[in-house]
Structures are given as structure tokens and as C-alpha cells.
Enzyme design. Structure first.
Site, PDB file in Angstrom:
ATOM      1  CG  ASP A 179      79.021 -14.389 -62.284  1.00  0.00           C
ATOM      2  OD1 ASP A 179      78.014 -14.546 -61.659  1.00  0.00           O
ATOM      3  OD2 ASP A 179      79.923 -14.701 -61.744  1.00  0.00           O
ATOM      4  CE  LYS A 189      79.184 -13.012 -57.452  1.00  0.00           C
ATOM      5  NZ  LYS A 189      78.527 -14.477 -57.050  1.00  0.00           N
ATOM      6  N   GLY A 193      85.719 -19.281 -60.249  1.00  0.00           N
ATOM      7  CA  GLY A 193      86.843 -18.505 -61.064  1.00  0.00           C
ATOM      8  C   GLY A 193      88.010 -19.644 -61.429  1.00  0.00           C
ATOM      9  NE  ARG A 200      79.560 -37.668 -56.321  1.00  0.00           N
ATOM     10  CZ  ARG A 200      78.610 -38.552 -56.902  1.00  0.00           C
ATOM     11  NH1 ARG A 200      77.874 -38.919 -55.891  1.00  0.00           N
ATOM     12  NH2 ARG A 200      78.703 -38.745 -58.055  1.00  0.00           N
ATOM     13  N   GLY A 248      82.608 -23.180 -60.583  1.00  0.00           N
ATOM     14  CA  GLY A 248      83.389 -23.949 -61.557  1.00  0.00           C
ATOM     15  C   GLY A 248      82.823 -24.549 -62.838  1.00  0.00           C
ATOM     16  N   GLY A 290      79.509 -18.539 -63.873  1.00  0.00           N
ATOM     17  CA  GLY A 290      80.185 -17.339 -63.373  1.00  0.00           C
ATOM     18  C   GLY A 290      81.274 -16.925 -64.690  1.00  0.00           C
ATOM     19  CB  SER A 291      84.893 -17.140 -65.138  1.00  0.00           C
ATOM     20  OG  SER A 291      85.081 -16.877 -63.724  1.00  0.00           O
TER      21      SER A 291
END
Lengths: 219, 305
Positions: B35, B92, B164, B176, B225, B246-247
Site C-alpha cells: 500500500d 481500490k 489496519g 486456515r 494485519g 498495507g499499513s
């Protein structure tokens, strides 16, 4: 080395990033054994080498940080069959036209490459992903109606030296051979039974037979 | 496991879609999609070896913090990033917002993420993705969500995780669930597969394909995450073919080092000695959020199911 005689040849597939698994599946379908290459030691004892598609900037970065740039260059100098597709072709081209500037705006001569193919290429030379697709190839060698899937493909803009053009898209060379290197702008591995992978497999088998003969004579 | 060859007959996909849309996504395998919110970050990502960038105005951590309605990014900002880097640029759109998708296709964005990270525009329908020439990636929490998105035309699936948060627990949970539901289809007879297809609200042929091939018919990536090289390797070892971060990179103490480290950790995901080497002295990771402390309305993964 001696122990491997008569066994199916092993094709090393550069597996830093990209569609190496698709190449492995296509090669296996042609009866070849494969080995993923991520480190210098994995280059030992291979009978052929595939540089797959993916992102050439990612591969260059990883070749550098893994200390693989030199060892791979040595392997490429060996007289073993090499198949380079899409990003792989870019890694072997003598001149890469773009990006022409680095991030600080300085002009660069060419993206780093091994320079094995006497070609100039433009990265993403047919446009962004929107312009990707499957196109008919013009070739006297390949079966009539053979197509190639071009994905953000490099475009060969000039041929500088001896180079056999096996197939064209329109007027552009897209499948070329120089000595032991077969290189495609498109993705032969994405279609089962594509004749280009078979052509490479024939090169690998012939090369393995030759080196067996040499070994036999030496004994 | 190793046979990821796209089989010509995937229910609902034409041969051309298989090779050019899914083929594009195949090229991203073993890479990291990062990102980025501006040109400078995009160039850092490219230099670190990202295989693509996701252009967006705010990373999920900031979307979470700022609240309000989150929409597709300013076309100017996306165009500037397209101009600045040579790797694929993704962007996005809101779930169901097919006009935002039409706009991105017109800008020739390489891949569209119909994403739960933005505020959904349609609570009932996702975008009908087949008419687009641009490949779509969509999030999932389980096999049903994955197959519904593929049936709508998604060329790539990513687990949603909880974007995030810097907390990988939900991405693990979703991967899983997906993998065990795929395994549970193995060897089932036609009656069972038809029943599962009805439960999952997808065509039986699609469920039968997964039962036989024991994988999704499109590349399966992970997102939501991932904050450390170890997180990235964890998702790869659980079955992801590539990772979205991402973050996790640009909200950390040392984005350049962390970006480099995560790229290497994906290539060498099976080699703990490389993971140790790249994890040394990386500085502060992004501050994480415990999922239990998130109120249900702030759980992005519950959007678009």
C-alpha cells in the site's frame, strides 16, 4: 555428476518471484525434472535453466541482495539450454530502454541486465495490463494458429546481432533464439501443451544427450 | 501443491480470461504488494522489490483512525503513481461501486481491489466483474466468500484479515478456514458437492473443481494485519501465494528496511535463517490493535460477505 547419467535432465527454474510454479508444471508435462533456484548452491548440477515471468525490478533487487547476480551470470555462460520469458527476457537483453530515469530524475543508460541477447527491449512495450491478451503468432516453425499470451509484455524494439527470429507478432520479433538461449516476450507456460515449451524440452534433451556422449568418449 | 498450472476449464471463465486476467495475477506470485499513498512511497516500494503497489489516499490504519466514509482515491494521485513506477499499479474501489471501477479501468489501472477497507457502496451486490477487462482482486474470510467472488469474476483472492490493525490473527483465521474447507471437499460424492454448492450459493461445477484440484482456481494471496517478515512467512507457510502489506510498512519506524525485509521473507519463506537475518534491527513495527478491543462495527472483515 557421473551419478546423474541417463537420468532425466534437471531444469533449474529461478524462483525469486513470478510464475515459476507454472513453468515447473509445463516442464513436468514435457517429461523434465525441475528444481527451484533461490540460492547459488542450487545452481550446481543443473542441465538447463528457466528465467520465468514476473517483475524484472523485483528479480534484479533479489538477485543483488541474495548474492545471486554473479553465480547466475556464471551459470548463464555455460552451454546449457536457457529459456527466458517476459521478465526473464528483460534480464538477458543487451539494452533495456526504460525506465530511463532513476527516482532522483538522473538519466540511466539501461536497466541492469546480463546482455546475452543482442536486443533492445522496451518494458511494458505493448502497454499496461488493459492491453494484455492473446495474439496470433506469425511463424514458419510453429504450428499454424499458434498464439501467445502477452501480459504487460516487453517489446523487442531492435535486433543488434545474430539472432534467429522464430515468431513475430505483427512485425515485432517475439520469440527468438541465439545459440543456447530461447527467449519469448509472451508466456508459453500459461497454456498447456504450448509448442514453445516443447521446443525448449527438445533443446534440453538434445543437450543432455550430447553431454552424455562427450562423457562417454572421455571415459 | 506444486501444480499451480491454470487448468483450461475453470467453470465460468473463458480461455482468454484464464490466461490474460488470471495470468496477470500469476506473475505476482512470490512477491509483495505494498500500500502506498504518494509517489515517494511508491518509489520506495519499487526499489525495495515490491511486485506491485496499491495506490490509495490513506492506509487502513488511518482510515480506521479518521472514520467517516472512505472512497476510491483521487485520479490525479493514482495517475502520478502510474507515471512514477514501472511495476503494476492497483487501486481500490468500494464494494459494489461499479462506477469507481469503470473509472479505474478507463485509467488503465492494472488491477482493481474491490475492498472492504473502503466503505461499501452496495450492501447486497458486489460488482459484476466479468464485463471488465481489468482483473479484480477481492477479499474473503472463508471458501464461500472466495467462490462467490470468483463466480462474479474475481481473478485473484486474498484473505481479508483485519486491515489496519498490525495484528495477523484474523488473516491466519481466514486462511486456515479457507484451506480446511478446501480439504474437506476432497473425495466427496456428487450429492455432497451439490449440497455444499447450495450452502455456499455458487455453481456446483465450481465446488467440484475445487474438490478435485484442492486449491482455488485463481491465485490465493493474503492480506490484513501483516506487520513483520515473520507474519509474511507465516501466511505463505499456511498456503498464501503472495502477500499484501498495507499499513505495516509505512506506519513502521523504518519503512525502507522493513519493505526490503518483507520482500526477502516472502521469497525465502521456508528458510528461518533468512528470516532471522532480515528481522534484525528493523526498528519499531507499527503499533498493533487487539481484535477483541474492536467494536463489531469497526471490523472491516464483516463487510461484503
Amino acid at each position: 555428476m557421473q551419478a546423474n547419467k541417463q537420468a532425466a535432465p534437471v531444469v533449474g527454474v529461478l524462483a525469486l518471484q513470478g510464475d515459476f510454479a507454472d513453468h515447473q508444471a509445463a516442464l513436468a508435462a514435457c517429461g523434465l525434472r525441475t528444481r527451484q533456484i533461490r540460492t547459488a548452491s542450487q545452481l550446481r548440477g543443473i542441465d538447463a535453466l528457466v528465467l520465468p515471468g514476473g517483475e524484472s525490478t523485483t528479480m534484479l533487487k533479489l538477485l543483488e541482495v541474495e548474492g545471486l547476480w554473479g553465480p547466475l551470470g556464471e551459470a548463464l555462460q555455460r552451454p546449457i539450454p536457457i529459456l527466458a520469458t517476459c521478465a526473464g527476457l528483460i534480464l538477458l537483453a543487451q539494452h533495456v530502454e526504460n525506465p530511463s530515469h532513476d527516482r532522483k530524475g538522473q538519466a540511466k543508460g539501461s536497466q541492469e541486465s546480463y546482455g546475452l541477447l543482442p536486443l533492445s527491449v522496451a518494458r511494458n512495450g505493448y502497454g499496461r495490463q488493459f492491453h494484455s491478451g492473446t495474439f496470433e503468432l506469425v511463424s514458419e516453425t510453429l504450428p499454424k494458429g499458434t498464439t501467445g499470451t502477452f501480459i504487460r509484455a516487453p517489446r523487442i524494439t531492435a535486433v543488434h546481432g545474430p539472432c534467429e527470429v522464430i515468431a513475430k507478432r505483427g512485425n515485432d520479433p517475439v520469440l527468438v533464439r541465439t545459440g543456447h538461449v530461447l527467449a519469448a516476450c509472451f508466456h508459453p507456460e500459461l497454456t498447456i501443451g504450448h509448442p514453445v515449451t516443447a521446443m525448449f524440452a527438445a533443446m534440453v534433451t538434445a543437450s543432455a544427450r550430447d553431454s552424455d556422449d562427450v562423457a562417454a568418449e572421455a571415459q | 501443491m506444486t501444480n499451480n498450472h491454470p487448468t483450461p476449464q475453470v467453470p465460468g471463465f473463458t480461455a482468454e480470461e484464464l490466461v490474460s486476467k488470471i495470468g496477470f495475477c500469476e506473475q505476482l506470485k512470490g512477491g509483495v504488494v505494498m500500500d502506498v499513498v504518494n509517489v515517494e512511497q511508491a518509489q520506495i516500494a519499487e526499489e525495495a522489490g515490491a511486485c506491485a503497489v496499491m495506490a490509495l489516499e490513506r492506509v487502513p490504519a488511518d482510515i480506521r483512525k479518521d472514520g467517516g466514509v472512505s472512497r476510491a482515491s483521487d485520479p490525479d494521485m493514482i495517475a502520478a503513481i502510474q507515471k512514477a513506477v514501472s511495476i503494476p499499479v492497483m487501486a481500490k474501489v468500494r464494494i459494489g461501486h461499479f462506477v469507481e471501477a469503470q473509472m479505474l479501468e478507463s485509467m488503465e489501472v492494472d488491477c482493481i481491489d474491490e475492498s472492504e477497507v473502503l466503505t461499501p457502496a452496495d450492501e447486497e451486490f458486489h460488482i459484476e466483474k466479468r464485463p471488465f477487462k481489468t482483473p479484480f482482486v477481492c477479499g474473503c474470510r472463508d471458501l464461500g466468500e472466495a467462490l462467490r467472488r470468483i463466480n462474479e469474476g474475481a481473478a485473484m483472492i486474498r484473505t481479508k484479515g483485519e486491515a489496519g490493525t498490525g495484528n495477523v490473527v484474523e488473516a491466519v483465521h481466514h486462511m486456515r478456514a479457507l484451506m480446511s474447507q478446501i480439504r474437506s471437499l476432497r473425495g466427496q460424492d456428487a450429492e455432497v458437492l451439490a449440497k455444499r454448492a447450495r450452502e455456499l450459493r455458487v455453481p456446483t461445477e465450481l465446488v467440484a473443481w475445487v474438490a478435485e484440484n484442492q486449491k482455488l482456481p485463481v491465485p490465493n494471496f493474503s492480506a490484513g494485519g501483516v506487520a513483520t517478515p515473520a507474519d509474511a512467512s507465516l501466511m505463505m507457510q499456511l498456503g498464501a501465494e503472495s502477500v499484501f502489506v498495507g499499513s505495516g510498512i509505512f506506519k513502521s519506524g523504518n519503512p525502507v528496511e522493513r519493505a526490503n525485509a518483507i520482500v526477502r521473507s516472502v521469497t525465502h519463506y521456508q528458510d528461518p535463517s533468512v528470516l532471522v537475518e532480515v528481522s534484525k534491527g528493523l526498528g519499531e513495527p507499527m503499533v498493533g490493535i487487539n481484535i477483541d478491543t474492536l467494536p463489531p462495527d469497526q471490523r472491516l472483515a464483516n463487510r461484503g460477505i
